[in-house]
Design a protein around this motif. Structure first.
Motif, PDB file in Angstrom:
ATOM      1  N   LEU A 310      44.777  81.062  59.250  1.00 56.90           N
ATOM      2  CA  LEU A 310      45.597  81.996  60.014  1.00 56.90           C
ATOM      3  C   LEU A 310      45.882  81.463  61.414  1.00 56.90           C
ATOM      4  CD1 LEU A 310      44.029  85.434  58.988  1.00 56.90           C
ATOM      5  CD2 LEU A 310      46.037  84.277  58.041  1.00 56.90           C
ATOM      6  N   GLY A 311      44.915  80.736  61.994  1.00 54.41           N
ATOM      7  CA  GLY A 311      45.155  80.117  63.290  1.00 54.41           C
ATOM      8  C   GLY A 311      46.239  79.060  63.214  1.00 54.41           C
ATOM      9  N   ALA A 312      46.231  78.279  62.130  1.00 48.54           N
ATOM     10  CA  ALA A 312      47.274  77.273  61.937  1.00 48.54           C
ATOM     11  C   ALA A 312      48.639  77.917  61.746  1.00 48.54           C
ATOM     12  CB  ALA A 312      46.937  76.401  60.726  1.00 48.54           C
ATOM     13  N   MET A 313      48.676  79.097  61.128  1.00 50.15           N
ATOM     14  CA  MET A 313      49.939  79.816  60.976  1.00 50.15           C
ATOM     15  C   MET A 313      50.387  80.425  62.302  1.00 50.15           C
ATOM     16  SD  MET A 313      49.063  81.675  57.331  1.00 50.15           S
ATOM     17  CE  MET A 313      50.601  82.581  57.212  1.00 50.15           C
ATOM     18  N   ALA A 314      49.454  80.836  63.140  1.00 46.97           N
ATOM     19  CA  ALA A 314      49.802  81.432  64.429  1.00 46.97           C
ATOM     20  C   ALA A 314      50.444  80.412  65.359  1.00 46.97           C
ATOM     21  CB  ALA A 314      48.549  82.024  65.083  1.00 46.97           C
ATOM     22  N   ASN A 315      50.043  79.156  65.227  1.00 46.61           N
ATOM     23  CA  ASN A 315      50.566  78.110  66.112  1.00 46.61           C
ATOM     24  C   ASN A 315      52.072  77.939  65.986  1.00 46.61           C
ATOM     25  OD1 ASN A 315      51.277  75.504  67.199  1.00 46.61           O
ATOM     26  ND2 ASN A 315      49.104  74.979  67.195  1.00 46.61           N
ATOM     27  N   PRO A 316      52.614  77.585  64.802  1.00 44.13           N
ATOM     28  CA  PRO A 316      54.066  77.445  64.701  1.00 44.13           C
ATOM     29  C   PRO A 316      54.810  78.757  64.851  1.00 44.13           C
ATOM     30  CG  PRO A 316      53.054  77.257  62.532  1.00 44.13           C
ATOM     31  CD  PRO A 316      51.940  77.250  63.526  1.00 44.13           C
ATOM     32  N   THR A 317      54.176  79.863  64.436  1.00 42.10           N
ATOM     33  CA  THR A 317      54.830  81.160  64.583  1.00 42.10           C
ATOM     34  C   THR A 317      55.077  81.479  66.050  1.00 42.10           C
ATOM     35  OG1 THR A 317      53.778  81.989  62.557  1.00 42.10           O
ATOM     36  CG2 THR A 317      54.656  83.624  64.093  1.00 42.10           C
ATOM     37  N   ALA A 318      54.083  81.208  66.898  1.00 42.71           N
ATOM     38  CA  ALA A 318      54.228  81.455  68.333  1.00 42.71           C
ATOM     39  C   ALA A 318      55.303  80.563  68.937  1.00 42.71           C
ATOM     40  CB  ALA A 318      52.888  81.217  69.039  1.00 42.71           C
ATOM     41  N   CYS A 319      55.348  79.302  68.509  1.00 51.01           N
ATOM     42  CA  CYS A 319      56.334  78.374  69.063  1.00 51.01           C
ATOM     43  C   CYS A 319      57.746  78.729  68.613  1.00 51.01           C
ATOM     44  CB  CYS A 319      55.991  76.944  68.656  1.00 51.01           C
ATOM     45  SG  CYS A 319      54.503  76.317  69.445  1.00 51.01           S
ATOM     46  N   LEU A 320      57.888  79.109  67.350  1.00 48.92           N
ATOM     47  CA  LEU A 320      59.209  79.490  66.859  1.00 48.92           C
ATOM     48  C   LEU A 320      59.669  80.804  67.482  1.00 48.92           C
ATOM     49  CD1 LEU A 320      58.939  78.534  63.086  1.00 48.92           C
ATOM     50  CD2 LEU A 320      60.262  77.382  64.851  1.00 48.92           C
ATOM     51  N   ALA A 321      58.734  81.700  67.782  1.00 50.38           N
ATOM     52  CA  ALA A 321      59.096  82.953  68.437  1.00 50.38           C
ATOM     53  C   ALA A 321      59.695  82.681  69.811  1.00 50.38           C
ATOM     54  CB  ALA A 321      57.868  83.854  68.568  1.00 50.38           C
ATOM     55  N   GLY A 322      59.251  81.591  70.431  1.00 45.83           N
ATOM     56  CA  GLY A 322      59.770  81.235  71.738  1.00 45.83           C
ATOM     57  C   GLY A 322      61.234  80.857  71.743  1.00 45.83           C
TER      58      GLY A 322
END
Length: 438
Positions: A310-322
């Motif tokens: 889930l941490g690995a999924m949070a990483n790209p999700t946060a960047c793409l949200a930007g």
């Protein structure tokens, strides 16, 4: 990993969109070739696929490889060593006329071959001194990491050949390089907690329930996805049907460079920004991946598995949200960093107190540690992206300085934690099945 990380160039691309007159929405609705979008997504998928995939497989690998809980720290050092690829590339450009396209072909081929080899060779160990070492796994991980570490100077420049609207789809592909392996790992599972069976002399041996499919199958799947990235780039570069989507050489780069304001690189604000970038990279690429096993495994295999995936999924999700959200600055950035610091402090306490961290026998402890890792991974990734966005005000020279300090921070964090884990008693691994009193 988290050390599953996205490249700094992706962060740069994400923040570039804010400076454009046209919005991201218009980029997606403008006339475009869907086939080209798909190829760019598949190509971008190959950048950090291998690194992110191997990191989310750590909950199973730490059980099979002799390094045990210290394996993530050794893996972080192997990945940071792959930054030598940047020096190799620079040297090749000076002494030969090799093209960037040839280097991209070579990198993707190396990454794909290394993944397929690693799927079968990762259990092989070598006796060094009096200890078994996972030489094959760490060496092949180094070659896998060459793709991601070198993509920042190869993949992004190649995108200048295509219209600006395709930058976003490439970003989506890079984001999926962390997201898809995490989904596969969630499907794979970890099989549950080990059973302890008698092994004689009042000792017990851990028998781990198997996951739905083993690590060999998982890494083979990564190899197939990496091969898809290579094939996509071959079509992307050679298919003449996309000629209408190409732009003139250097046109996009000149436009972007002209739109950037300039700031002095000697101002205290700039120096503080660079220090913050180095610290954030040291945490996200060095410290956090290295201590995650010590922080999570006392709470159980499932807690470690969920924290990593889930941490690995949070990483790209946060960047793409930007790409869609407004930049975080001022007090909001301060609040984000403060919350990250609080979570990091708790994570570090659990790692140092391993194998008996706070609430490690309670369900509430499991929930707290998983949520802490996921939220902290997302916040640090999001903060890194917008700090990098602010660094763009320094122009090309400032961006190079920012990139260099990012890599130095990552290397410093990885090496420091490797030494602390392997040569001090700060972090301790619990036996899978401790001896029981007679």
């Amino acid at each position: 990993m988290s050390l599953a990380r996205l490249s700094e160039e992706k962060e740069r691309l994400a923040c570039v969109e804010e400076t454009r007159d046209s919005s991201t929405t218009s980029m997606f609705t403008s006339r475009r070739r869907v086939a080209l979008d798909l190829l760019l997504v598949c190509w971008g998928l190959g950048t950090w696929l291998g690194v992110n995939g191997l990191f989310v497989q750590l909950p199973l690998l730490v059980e099979r490889l002799p390094e045990g809980w210290s394996l993530p720290s050794a893996m972080s050092v192997a990945i940071q060593s792959a930054n030598i690829g940047l020096l190799i590339y620079a040297s090749l450009r000076k002494v030969t006329r090799i093209s960037d396209t040839t280097c991209i072909y070579g990198l993707l081929a190396i990454g794909t071959i290394a993944l397929f080899l690693n799927s079968f060779l990762f259990p092989k160990t070598v006796l060094i001194g009096d200890k078994e070492k996972s030489v094959a796994f760490l060496t092949l991980t180094f070659f896998v990491a060459l793709v991601g570490c070198t993509s920042s100077v190869l993949f992004y420049p190649y995108l200048r050949h295509y219209r600006e609207i395709y930058l976003a789809t490439y970003l989506v592909g890079e984001g999926l390089s962390g997201f898809i392996p995490s989904i596969i790992a969630l499907i794979q599972g970890v099989g549950g907690e080990p059973d302890c069976v008698p092994a004689g002399n009042n000792t017990f041996q851990a028998v781990f329930p198997p996951p739905r499919f083993d690590s060999t199958v998982f890494i083979v799947l990564l190899g197939i996805l990496s091969a898809l990235s290579l094939i996509s780039f071959c079509i992307l570069h050679n298919y003449s049907g996309f000629s209408s989507e190409r732009v003139k050489e250097g046109e996009a780069a000149k436009e972007e460079e002209a739109s950037l304001p300039r700031v002095s690189l000697l101002k205290p604000e700039w120096i503080g920004l660079m220090v913050l970038m180095a610290v954030l990279n040291a945490l996200s690429s060095g410290v956090m991946p290295s201590i995650q096993s010590f922080s999570c495994l006392p709470y159980g295999r499932q807690a470690y598995h969920l924290s990593v995936t889930l941490g690995a999924m949070a990483n790209p999700t946060a960047c793409l949200a930007g790409v869609w959200l407004k930049p975080v600055r001022g007090r909001w950035l301060t609040l984000m960093l403060t919350l990250s610091a609080v979570l990091l402090a708790y994570i570090f306490v659990t790692a140092v107190q391993s194998p008996t961290p706070p609430l490690y026998t309670q369900t509430s402890g499991v929930i707290i540690i998983v949520v802490s890792w996921v939220v902290c991974s997302g916040l640090v990734s999001y903060a890194r992206m917008w700090v990098f966005a602010s660094a763009r005000r320094g122009g090309a020279r400032g961006m190079r300085q920012c990139g260099a300090l990012s890599q130095l921070g990552s290397a410093f964090g990885s090496i420091t934690l490797y030494c602390l884990i392997n040569y001090t008693q700060f972090f301790n691994q619990a036996p899978d099945c401790p001896a029981r009193p007679s």
